[in-house]
Design an enzyme around this catalytic site. Structure first.
Site, short mmCIF file in Angstrom:
data_model
loop_
_atom_site.label_atom_id
_atom_site.label_comp_id
_atom_site.label_asym_id
_atom_site.label_seq_id
_atom_site.Cartn_x
_atom_site.Cartn_y
_atom_site.Cartn_z
N THR A 24 0.84 -1.21 0.00
CA THR A 24 0.00 0.00 0.00
C THR A 24 0.87 1.26 0.00
OG1 THR A 24 0.00 0.16 2.42
CG2 THR A 24 -1.77 -1.16 1.43
N TYR A 159 9.50 14.19 12.55
CA TYR A 159 9.44 14.31 14.01
C TYR A 159 10.32 13.27 14.72
CZ TYR A 159 5.46 10.99 13.59
OH TYR A 159 4.65 9.92 13.29
C1 HXC Z 1 -6.28 4.96 21.15
C2 HXC Z 1 -5.99 2.98 20.00
C3 HXC Z 1 -6.43 3.59 18.80
C4 HXC Z 1 -6.81 4.98 18.85
C5 HXC Z 1 -5.92 1.52 18.37
N1 HXC Z 1 -5.69 1.70 19.68
N2 HXC Z 1 -6.36 2.65 17.81
N3 HXC Z 1 -5.90 3.65 21.16
N4 HXC Z 1 -6.72 5.61 20.05
N5 HXC Z 1 -7.24 5.61 17.76
C6 HXC Z 1 -5.23 0.71 20.63
C7 HXC Z 1 -6.17 -0.49 20.73
O1 HXC Z 1 -7.30 -0.22 21.55
C8 HXC Z 1 -5.24 -1.55 21.33
O2 HXC Z 1 -5.04 -1.35 22.71
C9 HXC Z 1 -3.91 -1.22 20.69
O3 HXC Z 1 -4.00 0.13 20.23
C10 HXC Z 1 -3.62 -2.12 19.49
O4 HXC Z 1 -4.70 -2.03 18.58
P1 HXC Z 1 -5.07 -3.24 17.61
O5 HXC Z 1 -6.16 -2.77 16.71
O6 HXC Z 1 -5.30 -4.48 18.40
O7 HXC Z 1 -3.66 -3.46 16.85
P2 HXC Z 1 -3.33 -3.97 15.40
O8 HXC Z 1 -4.46 -4.80 14.83
O9 HXC Z 1 -1.97 -4.56 15.45
O10 HXC Z 1 -3.31 -2.63 14.49
C11 HXC Z 1 -2.26 -1.68 14.62
C12 HXC Z 1 -2.74 -0.24 14.43
C13 HXC Z 1 -3.57 -0.07 13.13
C14 HXC Z 1 -1.48 0.63 14.41
C15 HXC Z 1 -3.61 0.16 15.61
O11 HXC Z 1 -3.92 1.28 12.96
C16 HXC Z 1 -2.81 -0.53 11.90
O12 HXC Z 1 -2.90 -1.71 11.54
N6 HXC Z 1 -2.05 0.35 11.25
C17 HXC Z 1 -1.18 0.03 10.08
C18 HXC Z 1 -1.09 1.13 9.06
C19 HXC Z 1 -0.80 2.50 9.56
O13 HXC Z 1 -0.92 2.78 10.78
N7 HXC Z 1 -0.44 3.37 8.65
C20 HXC Z 1 -0.13 4.75 8.94
C21 HXC Z 1 1.32 4.99 8.98
S1 HXC Z 1 1.50 6.69 8.78
P3 HXC Z 1 -5.89 -2.10 23.88
O14 HXC Z 1 -5.19 -1.80 25.15
O15 HXC Z 1 -7.27 -1.53 23.80
O16 HXC Z 1 -5.88 -3.58 23.53
C22 HXC Z 1 2.82 7.29 9.52
C23 HXC Z 1 3.07 8.73 9.04
C24 HXC Z 1 3.77 9.62 9.98
O17 HXC Z 1 3.47 6.67 10.28
C25 HXC Z 1 3.93 11.05 9.52
C26 HXC Z 1 2.81 11.68 8.73
C27 HXC Z 1 3.06 13.08 8.29
P1 NAP Z 2 0.39 2.80 4.83
O1 NAP Z 2 -0.09 2.67 3.43
O2 NAP Z 2 -0.58 2.55 5.93
O3 NAP Z 2 1.65 1.84 5.00
C1 NAP Z 2 1.96 1.13 6.14
C2 NAP Z 2 2.23 -0.30 5.74
O4 NAP Z 2 2.75 -1.02 6.85
C3 NAP Z 2 1.00 -1.05 5.26
O5 NAP Z 2 1.26 -1.62 3.99
C4 NAP Z 2 0.79 -2.15 6.31
O6 NAP Z 2 0.30 -3.34 5.69
C5 NAP Z 2 2.20 -2.31 6.84
N1 NAP Z 2 2.24 -2.83 8.20
C6 NAP Z 2 1.62 -2.32 9.30
N2 NAP Z 2 1.85 -3.09 10.36
C7 NAP Z 2 2.66 -4.09 9.93
C8 NAP Z 2 3.25 -5.21 10.57
N3 NAP Z 2 3.06 -5.45 11.88
N4 NAP Z 2 4.02 -6.04 9.83
C9 NAP Z 2 4.22 -5.81 8.51
N5 NAP Z 2 3.70 -4.77 7.87
C10 NAP Z 2 2.91 -3.93 8.57
O7 NAP Z 2 0.98 4.26 5.09
P2 NAP Z 2 2.11 5.10 4.31
O8 NAP Z 2 1.72 6.51 4.44
O9 NAP Z 2 2.38 4.54 2.98
O10 NAP Z 2 3.38 4.87 5.26
C11 NAP Z 2 4.55 4.24 4.78
C12 NAP Z 2 5.74 4.69 5.60
O11 NAP Z 2 5.95 6.09 5.40
C13 NAP Z 2 5.61 4.51 7.10
O12 NAP Z 2 6.84 4.13 7.65
C14 NAP Z 2 5.24 5.89 7.59
O13 NAP Z 2 5.60 6.10 8.93
C15 NAP Z 2 6.08 6.72 6.65
N6 NAP Z 2 5.67 8.13 6.52
C16 NAP Z 2 4.55 8.43 5.82
C17 NAP Z 2 4.21 9.76 5.65
C18 NAP Z 2 3.01 10.17 4.86
O14 NAP Z 2 2.72 11.37 4.78
N7 NAP Z 2 2.29 9.25 4.21
C19 NAP Z 2 5.01 10.77 6.23
C20 NAP Z 2 6.14 10.41 6.95
C21 NAP Z 2 6.47 9.07 7.08
P3 NAP Z 2 -0.59 -4.43 6.46
O15 NAP Z 2 -1.69 -3.70 7.14
O16 NAP Z 2 -1.04 -5.36 5.37
O17 NAP Z 2 0.32 -5.13 7.42
#
Ligand code: HXC
Ligand code: NAP
Length: 299
Positions: A24, A159
Site C-alpha cells: 500500500t 518528528y
Molecule cells: C487509542 C488505539 C487507537 C486509537 C488503536 N488503539 N487505535 N488507542 N486511540 N485511535 C489501541 C487499541 O485499543 C489496542 O489497545 C492497541 O491500540 C492495538 O490495537 P489493535 O487494533 O489491536 O492493533 P493492530 O491490529 O496490530 O493494528 C495496529 C494499528 C492499526 C497501528 C492500531 O492502525 C494498523 O494496523 N495500522 C497500520 C497502518 C498505519 O498505521 N499506517 C499509517 C502509517 S503513517 P488495547 O489496550 O485496547 O488492547 C505514519 C506517518 C507519519 O506513520 C507522519 C505523517 C506526516
Molecule cells: P500505509 O499505506 O498505511 O503503510 C503502512 C504499511 O505497513 C501497510 O502496507 C501495512 O500493511 C504495513 N504494516 C503495518 N503493520 C505491519 C506489521 N506489523 N508487519 C508488517 N507490515 C505492517 O501508510 P504510508 O503513508 O504509505 O506509510 C509508509 C511509511 O511512510 C511509514 O513508515 C510511515 O511512517 C512513513 N511516513 C509516511 C508519511 C506520509 O505522509 N504518508 C510521512 C512520513 C512518514 P498491512 O496492514 O497489510 O500489514
C-alpha cells in the site's frame, strides 16, 4: 516539480530489494519504481490478499522479460522473527540473493498520550522500532555471512528528530530507528553495508490520512499551510530519492537521514510567521525600527 523517473533504465537490474509494507501507500509507489528500474522486489505485510493484489497490479504495469523486474509477495508481520526469516528464505530461493532492504512498514494514529493503554504504546513501538531492527538484524547477518555489501533504507519521519505531541509512540519508535540507522552505519561500514533514512513530510496515502487526518480534522486544517512550498509531496518525488539511496549511485552516503518535506520542519524558525506581514506593514515597521536605532544612538 519533477516526478518522472530520475535514474536511467536498468539502474537496479540484478538487484533484489525487500520492501516491508510494500502492498500500500508509499511502499507500493516505491516498489513500482524499483521494478521499473529492473530490480526484483519482494513485498511483504500482514495482509496476504493486499500484497497479492499489489503484486499482480505492479507486474501488469511494469512487467519485463529476462528475469528482472519481478515481484514476489510474502505475508509477514514484522514483529515476528520467524516470519521475517521466511521472507528472507523465500526471497533467496526465488531471486538468489538480497541486496537491499526498505523498512517502510508502520503503525500510527493520533491520540493524546494520556488516553493510550500500555498495549497501544507497545503496538506502535513493536511495529516501527522492533520490526525495523528485527528485519535489519536478520538481513544484516545474511549479508555479513555472505560478504554482500547490502544497503538498508528506513522510512523515518521529520518528528524523529524534532519530536511531536499526539503521536508519541510513533515519535519514540522512529527516533529509535533513526539512531539505529546511524549506529549500525558506523558499525557495519567495515562490511560495506550502508544504512540511510528518509524523513518525509506529508505525502497523501489512505493509511496515513485515515489515522492522522480523519474527518472532521481534515476539513478544519490544511497541512500545506505550514509548508514553505505550499503543497504536499508527490509519490514520484519520494520514489526517486528512495531508488537513489538504494542504488550504488549513493555508494558514499551512509548514516544519513534526508528530509523531503517542502521545508515544513524549517517553519520552527522563530520568525517565519512574519510571512503574513504585508509590504505596507513592513514599511511602517522599518520606520519604527530605524527611529528606535536613532534614539538609542543619542542615549
Ligand atoms: C487509542 C488505539 C487507537 C486509537 C488503536 N488503539 N487505535 N488507542 N486511540 N485511535 C489501541 C487499541 O485499543 C489496542 O489497545 C492497541 O491500540 C492495538 O490495537 P489493535 O487494533 O489491536 O492493533 P493492530 O491490529 O496490530 O493494528 C495496529 C494499528 C492499526 C497501528 C492500531 O492502525 C494498523 O494496523 N495500522 C497500520 C497502518 C498505519 O498505521 N499506517 C499509517 C502509517 S503513517 P488495547 O489496550 O485496547 O488492547 C505514519 C506517518 C507519519 O506513520 C507522519 C505523517 C506526516
Ligand atoms: P500505509 O499505506 O498505511 O503503510 C503502512 C504499511 O505497513 C501497510 O502496507 C501495512 O500493511 C504495513 N504494516 C503495518 N503493520 C505491519 C506489521 N506489523 N508487519 C508488517 N507490515 C505492517 O501508510 P504510508 O503513508 O504509505 O506509510 C509508509 C511509511 O511512510 C511509514 O513508515 C510511515 O511512517 C512513513 N511516513 C509516511 C508519511 C506520509 O505522509 N504518508 C510521512 C512520513 C512518514 P498491512 O496492514 O497489510 O500489514
Amino acid at each position: 516539480m519533477k516526478t518522472t523517473g530520475m535514474l536511467r533504465d536498468d539502474a537496479l537490474k540484478g538487484k533484489t530489494i525487500i520492501v516491508t509494507g510494500g502492498g500500500t501507500g508509499l511502499g507500493k509507489s516505491i516498489s513500482r519504481y524499483l521494478l521499473q528500474l529492473g530490480a526484483n522486489v519482494t513485498i511483504c505485510s500482514r495482509r496476504q490478499h493486499v500484497i497479492d493484489e499489489t503484486a499482480k497490479e505492479l507486474m501488469e504495469e511494469t512487467g519485463r522479460s529476462g528475469g528482472s523486474g519481478v515481484v514476489l509477495a510474502v505475508a509477514c508481520d514484522v514483529r515476528n522473527t520467524a516470519e521475517i526469516e521466511n521472507v528472507i528464505a523465500q526471497t533467496i530461493e526465488k531471486f538468489g540473493r538480497i541486496d537491499g532492504l526498505l523498512n517502510n512498514s508502520a503503525g500510527n494514529f493520533i491520540s493524546p498520550t494520556e488516553r493510550l493503554s500500555y498495549k497501544a504504546f507497545d503496538t506502535i513501538v513493536d511495529i516501527v522500532l522492533r520490526g525495523t531492527y528485527y528485519f535489519t538484524l536478520a538481513v544484516g547477518k545474511y549479508w555479513i555471512e555472505n560478504k554482500i555489501p547490502g544497503t538498508v533504507l528506513n522510512i523515518s519521519t521529520t518528528y524523529a528528530t524534532t519530536g511531536s505531541g499526539y503521536v508519541v509512540p510513533s515519535a519514540v519508535a522512529k527516533g529509535g530507528a533513526l539512531i539505529m540507522t546511524k549506529s549500525l552505519a558506523a558499525e557495519w561500514g567495515k562490511y560495506g553495508i550502508r544504512l540511510n533514512a528518509i524523513a518525509p513530510g506529508p505525502f497523501p496515502t489512505k493509511g496515513a490520512w485515515d489515522r492522522l487526518f480523519p474527518e472532521p480534522l481534515a476539513s478544519m486544517m490544511d497541512p500545506t499551510s505550514r509548508i514553505p512550498l505550499h503543497r504536499v509531496g508527490e509519490h514520484g518525488e519520494l520514489a526517486n530519492l528512495a531508488a537513489f539511496l538504494l542504488s550504488d549511485y549513493s555508494g558514499y552516503i551512509t548514516g544519513e537521514s534526508i528530509t523531503i518535506d517542502g521545508g515544513e520542519v524549517l517553519m520552527a524558525g522563530e520568525f517565519n510567521h512574519l510571512e503574513k506581514v504585508t509590504t505596507e506593514q513592513w514599511d511602517m515597521l522599518e520606520q519604527t525600527i530605524r527611529q528606535a536605532n536613532k534614539a538609542s544612538k543619542k542615549e
